[in-house]
Design an enzyme around this catalytic site. Structure first.
Site, PDB file in Angstrom:
ATOM      1  N   ARG A  54       0.368  -1.376   0.075  1.00 31.62           N
ATOM      2  CA  ARG A  54       0.103  -0.158  -0.320  1.00 31.62           C
ATOM      3  C   ARG A  54       1.414   1.252  -0.539  1.00 31.62           C
ATOM      4  O   ARG A  54       0.071   2.181  -0.507  1.00 31.62           O
ATOM      5  CB  ARG A  54      -1.261   0.243   1.045  1.00 31.62           C
ATOM      6  CG  ARG A  54      -1.833  -1.258   1.447  1.00 31.62           C
ATOM      7  CD  ARG A  54      -2.902  -0.682   2.402  1.00 31.62           C
ATOM      8  NE  ARG A  54      -2.786  -0.584   4.088  1.00 31.62           N
ATOM      9  CZ  ARG A  54      -3.284   0.191   4.438  1.00 31.62           C
ATOM     10  NH1 ARG A  54      -4.817   0.128   4.549  1.00 31.62           N
ATOM     11  NH2 ARG A  54      -2.992  -0.354   5.472  1.00 31.62           N
ATOM     12  N   ASP A  55       2.050   1.193  -0.159  1.00 33.78           N
ATOM     13  CA  ASP A  55       2.431   2.632  -0.198  1.00 33.78           C
ATOM     14  C   ASP A  55       4.465   2.550  -0.460  1.00 33.78           C
ATOM     15  O   ASP A  55       5.139   2.677  -0.096  1.00 33.78           O
ATOM     16  CB  ASP A  55       3.062   3.096   2.175  1.00 33.78           C
ATOM     17  CG  ASP A  55       3.472   4.543   1.298  1.00 33.78           C
ATOM     18  OD1 ASP A  55       3.542   5.423   0.278  1.00 33.78           O
ATOM     19  OD2 ASP A  55       4.225   4.613   2.444  1.00 33.78           O
ATOM     20  N   VAL A  56       4.238   1.736  -2.253  1.00 37.14           N
ATOM     21  CA  VAL A  56       5.622   1.299  -2.710  1.00 37.14           C
ATOM     22  C   VAL A  56       5.695   3.076  -3.616  1.00 37.14           C
ATOM     23  O   VAL A  56       5.036   3.559  -4.170  1.00 37.14           O
ATOM     24  CB  VAL A  56       5.511   0.136  -4.151  1.00 37.14           C
ATOM     25  CG1 VAL A  56       6.113   0.349  -5.144  1.00 37.14           C
ATOM     26  CG2 VAL A  56       4.794  -0.686  -3.230  1.00 37.14           C
TER      27      VAL A  56
END
Length: 185
Positions: A54-56
């Site tokens: 969810r936070d690449v």
């Protein structure tokens, strides 16, 4: 693990333009491998954990001086069945469904890797803006900036598929995206 090196975001900023396509592809391939590993994790009872990073983002991709690529910051990763009640992540790289607070699956991470690869290739974000709310609205609508004029690369088709607004049109998982990147490499 301590990684001696720097993050991809600072490398792109220092370059002032896109990275060489082969280097950008290698970095994206390594990210896909890391995500594939996380996505396929199983619990002690053998059930799929359904991990979604969810936070690449470029700042969460570390490049070691010895050439290793490490995907970091799984701190906001979600497990299958987690409530999407709290939106988490960086809007410039979010898949539309994630930005809207809808349930996410591995294809949200595929979208983010596509955004990271695009930025690595062009040196420019696919969603511009400094105000979180403006970028978030663009993410919710699935809007991306046009590709820079004259930009051509076989990797463009990979990015375009990975960053489709409709998650059904994206790669089904990080391994499928990795296969196309490997073909390029």
């Amino acid at each position: 693990e301590r990684v001696e090196g720097k993050d991809l975001g600072s490398s792109i900023t220092k370059a002032g333009k896109g990275l060489p396509p082969l280097l950008a592809a290698f970095i994206a391939a390594e990210c896909c491998q890391a995500l594939d590993y996380a996505h396929r994790r199983k619990g002690p009872d053998g059930t799929d954990l359904g991990i979604v990073h969810r936070d690449v983002t470029p700042r969460n991709v570390l490049l070691s001086w010895s050439g290793e690529v490490k995907l970091t910051d799984f701190g906001i990763a979600a497990l299958a069945g987690d409530s999407p009640s709290k939106m988490a992540g960086t809007p410039a790289y979010m898949a539309p469904e994630q930005a809207r607070g809808e349930p996410t699956d591995v294809r949200a991470d595929v979208f983010a890797v596509g955004m990271v690869l695009r930025e690595a290739l062009t040196g420019e974000r696919g969603r511009k803006g400094n105000e979180r709310e403006t970028v978030l609205r663009a993410a919710q609508a699935g809007k991306l900036e046009p590709w820079p004029e004259g930009f051509e690369s076989p990797l463009k088709a990979i990015v375009d598929r990975a960053t489709q607004s409709d998650r059904e049109a994206r790669y089904t998982d990080a391994r499928a995206m990795l296969e196309d990147i490997d073909d390029f490499i």
